[in-house]
Design a protein around this motif. Sequence first.
Motif, short mmCIF file in Angstrom:
data_model
loop_
_atom_site.label_atom_id
_atom_site.label_comp_id
_atom_site.label_asym_id
_atom_site.label_seq_id
_atom_site.Cartn_x
_atom_site.Cartn_y
_atom_site.Cartn_z
N LEU A 1 0.83 -1.20 0.00
CA LEU A 1 0.00 0.00 0.00
C LEU A 1 0.87 1.25 0.00
N LEU A 2 1.94 1.27 0.80
CA LEU A 2 2.84 2.43 0.83
C LEU A 2 3.56 2.59 -0.50
N CYS B 1 1.24 4.22 -2.91
CA CYS B 1 1.03 5.61 -2.49
C CYS B 1 2.17 6.49 -2.98
N PHE C 1 -5.62 3.10 -6.06
CA PHE C 1 -4.92 4.37 -6.24
C PHE C 1 -5.07 4.93 -7.66
N ILE D 1 -3.85 12.56 -2.40
CA ILE D 1 -3.26 11.23 -2.22
C ILE D 1 -2.94 10.96 -0.76
N CYS E 1 -6.26 10.16 0.98
CA CYS E 1 -6.72 8.83 0.55
C CYS E 1 -5.87 7.73 1.17
N SER E 2 -4.56 7.92 1.20
CA SER E 2 -3.67 6.89 1.76
C SER E 2 -3.93 6.69 3.24
N TYR F 1 -7.04 4.70 3.46
CA TYR F 1 -6.78 3.34 2.99
C TYR F 1 -6.06 2.51 4.04
N MET F 2 -5.05 3.12 4.65
CA MET F 2 -4.29 2.39 5.65
C MET F 2 -5.18 2.00 6.83
#
Length: 499
Positions: free
Chosen positions: A95-96, A99, A277, A308, A311-312, A315-316
């Motif tokens: 995920l990172l 991102c 993403f 972003i 959103c990140s 998401y996390m």
Amino acid sequence: MSSEMHNLSSLSITRGRYIDDGKHDDDGQLKRTGMQTLSCSSSCKFPFVLTVFVLHVGTWQHASAHIITTVIGSGVLSLSWCFAQMGWIPGVSTLLFFCVISLFTSILLTDSYRSPDPVFGTRNSTYMNAVKATLGMQQYKLCGIAQMGVLVGITIGYTTTTAISMAAIYKSICFHQHGHHADCHVSNNPLMIIFAIIEIILSQVPNFHELSPLSVIAAIMSFMYSTTGIVLSIAKIAGNGVGKTSLTGIPIGNNGLTAMEKMWRVLSAIGDIAFAFSFSFVLIEIQDTLKSSPPENKSMKKAATVGIFVCSMFYMMCGVLGYAAFGNDAPGNFLTGFGFFDPFWLVALANLCVVIHLLGAYQIIAQPIFGFMEEWARKRWPENRVIRKHYTMGSLEFSLFRLIGRTTYVVVMTIIAMLFPFFNDFVGLIGACTFWPLSVYFPIQMYIAQFNIPRLSCAWICLQLITVACFIVSLVAAIGSTRGLVKSVTTFKPFQSVS
């Protein structure tokens, strides 16, 4: 738009000329003043007075809202499932990774809105036009195939996801009224048709510049259902403790899971996260809504960074808390995993927010498709009155060609969604196909060309290494998602999707 204005706009885009009358930007369009007024005349048939609503648009804040609306979509619903397939360490790392890459390439892409100079050059109002102006006609054609294919796929995915959420609302209410043992299954097909009818109406909005109010509403909805999912996850953890999790996800041998099946699921999960993403393919179109002062690339870099980052963060939290709540049994759509019982109203509300959000996100995704179809038709049949003719109904502008073309598109996408309603594998395949060409390859190649990065220089080599690495990630994710999709198709009967 009058024919004179259309001609002026066309000349401005193709030749960089404009009339300095104080009312138009250098592309012939009305200035992005940062103000949009929505009003209703006295002829409106409402039982209440609709006052004039003034909305500040054309700023980086509204571009951020567009980004959040586009990014936080159905992808967030599958993140806990992705973490279950990959585990804590690979899940968080993946995920990172997406991102950072998405932010980096988005910042590069903002400089391609104007060319050859990122501040004083000619506007490129679409992603495809930016590619053509910077990389040439051959790359333009490849970009068109990739962008249109991905956008079509996402609209199909949104149709499927909305039907699932609408079914969840029905089941929550049904179980509450008739008890936990009631048969509350519902066919997804009528729900997809309802969604399509609403989208046909919304699709008559001419272009991106008229979508800001819808985008803001959709962004608010995305915050609401993401937050609801986070709150429900925390409540589940507080009540039942952390589910059975591991550093590497579902262990091989669990419920007959083989090493090969484990690998396919991990690859599909990578595609799902890539899809979560996805927004670069409409970044230029969003940037085109910005007013020209301060420079659009400067405002868009700020908007991309904020969008972003927000959103990140969501998401996390959704991925981590969803995985902690459900453990290795995390469902494909984590909002439906909380059951349909108590608090039934909260689950129903969260899914309603998903529906409202996707109503707006569908339009943001579909606008480049509509614009491409209509521009192609105007060039192909320049004298056709059906294509050129616009009608006025009060304060509304009406086009017969727009009505027929956009309605046909929505209907066809809905039929395809009825044929292939496979949520996880479908979004994984879209994400894998989207990520490399549109989010990595074209932004990096345009940046290299626009700023004349010397071949084999340190910067050139680093950028090309990023391109190759991301291509490999996309390729393996696409293989995994395709395998899952083929497996689902072999056991599914068309038009018989039930939630």
